[in-house]
Motif scaffolding. Sequence first.
Motif, PDB file in Angstrom:
ATOM      1  N   VAL A  13       0.741  -1.257  -0.008  1.00 38.06           N
ATOM      2  CA  VAL A  13      -0.038   0.096  -0.110  1.00 38.06           C
ATOM      3  C   VAL A  13       0.940   1.228   0.091  1.00 38.06           C
ATOM      4  N   GLN A  20      -3.233  10.078   1.291  1.00 31.83           N
ATOM      5  CA  GLN A  20      -4.413   9.300   0.839  1.00 31.83           C
ATOM      6  C   GLN A  20      -3.789   8.084   0.128  1.00 31.83           C
ATOM      7  N   ASP A  23      -4.411   4.748  -5.583  1.00 28.45           N
ATOM      8  CA  ASP A  23      -5.343   3.764  -6.167  1.00 28.45           C
ATOM      9  C   ASP A  23      -4.659   3.330  -7.647  1.00 28.45           C
ATOM     10  N   TYR A  24      -3.686   2.600  -7.567  1.00 36.22           N
ATOM     11  CA  TYR A  24      -2.780   2.337  -8.841  1.00 36.22           C
ATOM     12  C   TYR A  24      -3.978   1.403  -9.635  1.00 36.22           C
ATOM     13  N   ASN A  26      -6.414   3.065 -11.161  1.00 33.45           N
ATOM     14  CA  ASN A  26      -7.794   4.155 -11.438  1.00 33.45           C
ATOM     15  C   ASN A  26      -7.448   5.467 -11.042  1.00 33.45           C
ATOM     16  N   ARG A  27      -6.294   5.833 -11.377  1.00 33.64           N
ATOM     17  CA  ARG A  27      -5.820   7.305 -10.838  1.00 33.64           C
ATOM     18  C   ARG A  27      -6.251   8.385 -11.835  1.00 33.64           C
ATOM     19  N   ASN A 134      -0.832  -1.527 -12.278  1.00 31.53           N
ATOM     20  CA  ASN A 134      -0.893  -2.122 -10.795  1.00 31.53           C
ATOM     21  C   ASN A 134      -0.318  -3.776 -11.243  1.00 31.53           C
TER      22      ASN A 134
END
Length: 215
Positions: A13, A20, A23-24, A26-27, A134
Amino acid sequence: MSSYNRPSVVAPVFHDADGQIIDYGNRWSGSPPEETYSVDTHPERFAPLHTVADALIAHLRATYDVRLTEGEGTAGDLLRPAPEFLRAVRIQPNDPACAALTFVFTAYPGIFLHAGLLHDFHYPVCGCDACDSNWTTEADLLEQQVLAVVTGHYREGIEDGPQPWVEYAFTYPDGANSGRSRAEEIPAERFEAAKPILCDLTEGWASWPQRSSGS
């Protein structure tokens, strides 16, 4: 025949400057910011690919009639050297009609895969922030392509002509993937050695024979 299952992985993570979770995958809802190109903030997010590759190697060794070769020289199966390679494992089916696979583990961390005679595949191809890949997406593709080779759903071919093309194709239960490159991009001696073999494999590489229960 045993079935392959992805090993349990504790996913790394990462946090941005504001704390924050990143969110690899979905960036970016649109085009990535210009400053994210050629920037690779957390390459260590791909470390689980080494765990997945180890699991694939163990599965193939236990399930199929193959021999394994491991060592520095095995990395030479790649058409082009891998940067900072850590380990290389070749899995060679005992049936010459089957395509061999060579897994090369890199310090990046990532996996370079040599499949058959004339093709290398990289996981990830690019890990820059703009590409936003990812490890799970890369692992999906690695598993999909390895298992396609093993089940006889991988083909290599040469389109002859003044400037020959070298082609590959994977067939999956839910689709297909293919590509091509100029023969001049491949070391000449490797290309010439592969030509007669691939010309005889008009239906593509065969599925790997299973290991007998007594072996």
